[in-house]
Design an enzyme around this catalytic site. Structure first.
Site, PDB file in Angstrom:
ATOM      1  N   ILE A  99       0.843  -1.192   0.000  1.00  0.00           N
ATOM      2  CA  ILE A  99       0.000   0.000   0.000  1.00  0.00           C
ATOM      3  C   ILE A  99       0.878   1.242   0.000  1.00  0.00           C
ATOM      4  CG2 ILE A  99      -1.806   1.251   1.260  1.00  0.00           C
ATOM      5  CD1 ILE A  99      -2.369  -1.488   2.720  1.00  0.00           C
ATOM      6  N   CYS A 100       0.613   2.134  -0.929  1.00  0.00           N
ATOM      7  CA  CYS A 100       1.327   3.412  -0.991  1.00  0.00           C
ATOM      8  C   CYS A 100       0.495   4.431  -0.218  1.00  0.00           C
ATOM      9  CB  CYS A 100       1.514   3.832  -2.448  1.00  0.00           C
ATOM     10  SG  CYS A 100       2.409   5.385  -2.626  1.00  0.00           S
ATOM     11  N   LEU A 101       0.810   4.589   1.068  1.00  0.00           N
ATOM     12  CA  LEU A 101       0.087   5.505   1.950  1.00  0.00           C
ATOM     13  C   LEU A 101       1.096   6.077   2.933  1.00  0.00           C
ATOM     14  CD1 LEU A 101      -2.685   6.644   2.851  1.00  0.00           C
ATOM     15  CD2 LEU A 101      -2.900   4.647   4.341  1.00  0.00           C
TER      16      LEU A 101
END
EC number: 2.3.2.23
Length: 162
Positions: A99-101
């Site tokens: 996840i790109c967060l």
């Protein structure tokens, strides 16, 4: 998780253990809407069921998050927060579940909790207008073979619209 990363993982510190036990009790009393903690005897790895919010592209779809905690949580961000297979189709979620967060990496704060992480992930899902993988999905996933953790990635947080 690969065997090498499992061997490298250290037992939780007393502070981390106490904090996670407190968060778990709080979760049982007041779970975030749309999430269900799957009970195990491993405090260092949580598996959480996520249900897409009504009125969104992911309404009533169910996914599983895996959250692994490092020895010095919450002073360190979770070791990894990933979707288990199959990961939702989303512009910030890779097919391997990464996840790109920003709050999972550069913007982590010890004031955050598993509940606040979950709410941020549900918000990210809910605000999406398209179901698609990130443009660089194939290249990224290929580079992550052999058990590379998402924490080993230098993320570029540039799209706050999705």
């Amino acid at each position: 998780m690969t065997s090498s990363s499992a061997a490298a993982r250290k037992a939780l510190s007393k502070i981390a253990s106490n904090r996670l036990q407190k968060e778990l009790v709080e979760w049982q009393v007041n779970p975030p809407a749309g999430f269900k903690h799957k009970v195990t005897d491993n405090l260092q790895r949580w598996v959480i069921e996520v249900t897409g919010a009504p009125g969104t592209l992911y309404a009533n779809e169910t996914y599983q998050l895996q959250v692994d905690f490092p020895e010095h949580y919450p002073m360190e961000a979770p070791q990894q927060v990933i979707f288990l297979h199959p990961a939702p189709l989303h512009p910030h979620i890779y097919s391997n579940g990464h996840i790109c967060l920003d709050i999972l990496y550069d913007s982590w704060s010890p004031a955050m909790t598993v509940s606040s992480i979950c709410i941020s992930i549900l918000s990210m899902l809910s605000s999406s207008t398209v179901k698609q993988r990130p443009e660089d999905n194939d290249r990224y996933v290929k580079n992550c073979r052999n058990g590379r953790s998402p924490k080993e990635t230098r993320w570029w947080f540039h799209d706050d619209k999705v």
